[in-house]
Design a protein around this motif. Structure first.
Motif, PDB file in Angstrom:
ATOM      1  N   GLY A  39       0.797  -1.212   0.000  1.00  0.00           N
ATOM      2  CA  GLY A  39       0.000   0.000   0.000  1.00  0.00           C
ATOM      3  C   GLY A  39       0.833   1.267   0.000  1.00  0.00           C
ATOM      4  N   TRP A  40       2.118   1.122   0.301  1.00  0.00           N
ATOM      5  CA  TRP A  40       3.024   2.277   0.314  1.00  0.00           C
ATOM      6  C   TRP A  40       3.662   2.530  -1.045  1.00  0.00           C
ATOM      7  CZ3 TRP A  40       4.209   5.753   4.210  1.00  0.00           C
ATOM      8  CH2 TRP A  40       3.614   5.503   5.449  1.00  0.00           C
ATOM      9  N   ILE A  41       3.386   1.680  -2.013  1.00  0.00           N
ATOM     10  CA  ILE A  41       4.001   1.850  -3.336  1.00  0.00           C
ATOM     11  C   ILE A  41       3.697   3.220  -3.949  1.00  0.00           C
ATOM     12  CG2 ILE A  41       3.985   1.002  -5.719  1.00  0.00           C
ATOM     13  CD1 ILE A  41       3.715  -1.818  -4.627  1.00  0.00           C
ATOM     14  N   PRO A  42       2.431   3.691  -3.923  1.00  0.00           N
ATOM     15  CA  PRO A  42       2.178   5.040  -4.464  1.00  0.00           C
ATOM     16  C   PRO A  42       2.981   6.130  -3.755  1.00  0.00           C
ATOM     17  CG  PRO A  42       0.117   3.851  -4.174  1.00  0.00           C
ATOM     18  CD  PRO A  42       1.176   3.035  -3.501  1.00  0.00           C
ATOM     19  N   VAL A  43       3.189   5.976  -2.451  1.00  0.00           N
ATOM     20  CA  VAL A  43       3.972   6.963  -1.706  1.00  0.00           C
ATOM     21  C   VAL A  43       5.429   6.941  -2.157  1.00  0.00           C
ATOM     22  CG1 VAL A  43       4.717   7.724   0.584  1.00  0.00           C
ATOM     23  CG2 VAL A  43       2.438   6.736   0.273  1.00  0.00           C
ATOM     24  N   PHE A  44       5.971   5.741  -2.323  1.00  0.00           N
ATOM     25  CA  PHE A  44       7.359   5.612  -2.775  1.00  0.00           C
ATOM     26  C   PHE A  44       7.530   6.199  -4.177  1.00  0.00           C
ATOM     27  CE2 PHE A  44       7.521   1.638   0.078  1.00  0.00           C
ATOM     28  CZ  PHE A  44       7.854   2.426   1.175  1.00  0.00           C
ATOM     29  N   VAL A  45       6.557   5.955  -5.048  1.00  0.00           N
ATOM     30  CA  VAL A  45       6.624   6.494  -6.412  1.00  0.00           C
ATOM     31  C   VAL A  45       6.569   8.022  -6.382  1.00  0.00           C
ATOM     32  CG1 VAL A  45       5.463   6.596  -8.649  1.00  0.00           C
ATOM     33  CG2 VAL A  45       5.628   4.419  -7.435  1.00  0.00           C
ATOM     34  N   MET A  46       5.735   8.574  -5.499  1.00  0.00           N
ATOM     35  CA  MET A  46       5.657  10.026  -5.357  1.00  0.00           C
ATOM     36  C   MET A  46       7.001  10.602  -4.896  1.00  0.00           C
ATOM     37  SD  MET A  46       3.399  12.305  -2.674  1.00  0.00           S
ATOM     38  CE  MET A  46       4.426  11.694  -1.321  1.00  0.00           C
ATOM     39  N   LEU A  47       7.638   9.925  -3.942  1.00  0.00           N
ATOM     40  CA  LEU A  47       8.938  10.383  -3.437  1.00  0.00           C
ATOM     41  C   LEU A  47      10.015  10.311  -4.525  1.00  0.00           C
ATOM     42  CD1 LEU A  47       8.929   8.747   0.117  1.00  0.00           C
ATOM     43  CD2 LEU A  47       8.470  11.135  -0.477  1.00  0.00           C
ATOM     44  N   ILE A  48       9.946   9.264  -5.351  1.00  0.00           N
ATOM     45  CA  ILE A  48      10.886   9.149  -6.466  1.00  0.00           C
ATOM     46  C   ILE A  48      10.696  10.304  -7.444  1.00  0.00           C
ATOM     47  CG2 ILE A  48      11.474   7.772  -8.501  1.00  0.00           C
ATOM     48  CD1 ILE A  48      10.866   5.275  -6.841  1.00  0.00           C
ATOM     49  N   SER A  49       9.428  10.602  -7.739  1.00  0.00           N
ATOM     50  CA  SER A  49       9.131  11.716  -8.639  1.00  0.00           C
ATOM     51  C   SER A  49       9.631  13.036  -8.066  1.00  0.00           C
ATOM     52  CB  SER A  49       7.621  11.785  -8.898  1.00  0.00           C
ATOM     53  OG  SER A  49       7.315  12.835  -9.791  1.00  0.00           O
ATOM     54  N   ALA A  50       9.444  13.226  -6.750  1.00  0.00           N
ATOM     55  CA  ALA A  50       9.924  14.450  -6.101  1.00  0.00           C
ATOM     56  C   ALA A  50      11.445  14.542  -6.161  1.00  0.00           C
ATOM     57  CB  ALA A  50       9.441  14.490  -4.654  1.00  0.00           C
ATOM     58  N   LEU A  51      12.112  13.400  -5.976  1.00  0.00           N
ATOM     59  CA  LEU A  51      13.573  13.373  -6.050  1.00  0.00           C
ATOM     60  C   LEU A  51      14.064  13.722  -7.458  1.00  0.00           C
ATOM     61  CD1 LEU A  51      16.318  12.751  -4.763  1.00  0.00           C
ATOM     62  CD2 LEU A  51      15.971  10.351  -5.364  1.00  0.00           C
ATOM     63  N   MET A  53       7.680  12.364 -14.681  1.00  0.00           N
ATOM     64  CA  MET A  53       6.597  11.407 -14.878  1.00  0.00           C
ATOM     65  C   MET A  53       7.118  10.123 -15.510  1.00  0.00           C
ATOM     66  SD  MET A  53       3.407  13.802 -16.120  1.00  0.00           S
ATOM     67  CE  MET A  53       2.336  12.376 -16.282  1.00  0.00           C
ATOM     68  N   LEU A  54       7.902  10.257 -16.582  1.00  0.00           N
ATOM     69  CA  LEU A  54       8.446   9.082 -17.250  1.00  0.00           C
ATOM     70  C   LEU A  54       9.376   8.308 -16.325  1.00  0.00           C
ATOM     71  CD1 LEU A  54       9.249  10.506 -20.810  1.00  0.00           C
ATOM     72  CD2 LEU A  54       7.654   8.678 -20.283  1.00  0.00           C
ATOM     73  N   GLY A  55      10.231   9.051 -15.599  1.00  0.00           N
ATOM     74  CA  GLY A  55      11.178   8.410 -14.706  1.00  0.00           C
ATOM     75  C   GLY A  55      10.501   7.648 -13.581  1.00  0.00           C
ATOM     76  N   SER A  56       9.527   8.300 -12.931  1.00  0.00           N
ATOM     77  CA  SER A  56       8.841   7.646 -11.808  1.00  0.00           C
ATOM     78  C   SER A  56       8.004   6.462 -12.283  1.00  0.00           C
ATOM     79  CB  SER A  56       7.957   8.655 -11.065  1.00  0.00           C
ATOM     80  OG  SER A  56       6.994   9.230 -11.932  1.00  0.00           O
ATOM     81  N   MET A  57       7.383   6.583 -13.468  1.00  0.00           N
ATOM     82  CA  MET A  57       6.601   5.473 -14.004  1.00  0.00           C
ATOM     83  C   MET A  57       7.509   4.289 -14.344  1.00  0.00           C
ATOM     84  SD  MET A  57       3.873   7.487 -16.450  1.00  0.00           S
ATOM     85  CE  MET A  57       3.131   5.988 -17.085  1.00  0.00           C
ATOM     86  N   ALA A  58       8.669   4.574 -14.929  1.00  0.00           N
ATOM     87  CA  ALA A  58       9.603   3.501 -15.278  1.00  0.00           C
ATOM     88  C   ALA A  58      10.149   2.825 -14.028  1.00  0.00           C
ATOM     89  CB  ALA A  58      10.747   4.069 -16.122  1.00  0.00           C
TER      90      ALA A  58
END
Length: 243
Positions: free
Chosen positions: A186-198, A224-229
């Motif tokens: 359930g934390w995957i969306p949070v981790f993806v958001m943090l990656i995008s912020a980074l 967007m592309l980076g976090s999605m990949a």
């Protein structure tokens, strides 16, 4: 049997998109003639058109990503129509996910139930109509009110605008943190958001160090592309830990 990628839907959407493109061409011609009428040189007009075309690539990439993301569940025609005319990725995804969850559907699979599909389409369409009505009726009054606040107190005016922005961001953060009680997955969306912020932070640092102004225009699609990949190996890794 109903299918979201039916040729009939492609035909309807193509007609609407053709109308939008034709409208854009008409306004481009009118703008060119107006520029010539007020004395602008042809070379200047060509530079304006060229620079505008270049800088539309960045938002176009973000829109294409939105179409591809939604096409997995809704097919290609409906997302293509929504995001080419009036929709925005943040709104369309939220509206579609909310409607699908209410009906017990999942956007991770192609929706072939005509009732579910039509309900999602109606929610996406009707939900954005208030913006078409409220903006022309009240935007000037709201803008004047904000300007009065800034004129009376610049500090509180800036705080007010920042609060509006943070309120809008908070509304979307709800979806990201909605599944954290489901465990590590359930934390995957949070981790993806943090990656995008980074990634956005890295883009900002690169722009500051290299003085490359173009990074500012392409930072959003890059993130967007980076976090999605990166979300793909991240999801596989977390699922492996859970299993």
């Amino acid at each position: 049997m109903f299918h979201p990628n039916a040729p009939f839907l492609y035909g309807i959407v193509a007609i609407v998109i053709a109308f939008v493109v034709a409208q854009s061409v008409v306004f481009l011609i009118k703008a060119w003639k107006r520029g010539k009428a007020i004395g602008m040189k042809t070379e200047t007009l060509k530079k304006v058109v060229a620079s505008s075309a270049v800088f539309t690539v960045a938002p176009a990439v973000a829109i294409l990503l939105g179409v591809l993301a939604l096409s997995k569940a809704l097919g290609f025609p409906l997302p293509w129509l929504r995001l080419s005319v009036i929709g925005a990725l943040t709104y369309e995804t939220t509206a579609a996910a909310t409607a699908a969850n209410t009906l017990g559907a999942d956007l991770s699979h192609l929706i072939t139930d005509p009732q579910v599909f039509s309900t999602i389409a109606w929610v996406m369409t009707v939900g954005i109509i208030p913006g078409l009505i409220l903006v022309p009726l009240f935007s000037r009054k709201i803008e004047n009110g904000v300007m009065k606040i800034k004129e009376k107190d610049q500090k509180w005016g800036n705080i007010f605008m920042d609060s509006l922005f943070l309120g809008m961001i908070s509304a979307f953060l709800g979806m990201i943190f909605a599944t954290i009680r489901d465990g590590l997955t359930g934390w995957i969306p949070v981790f993806v958001m943090l990656i995008s912020a980074l990634l956005m932070l890295i883009c900002g640092l690169l722009m500051k160090l290299t003085k490359a102004k173009w990074i500012e225009d392409y930072a959003l699609p890059i993130c967007m592309l980076g976090s999605m990949a990166l979300s793909i190996p991240l999801t596989d890794f977390i699922n492996g830990l859970v299993q």
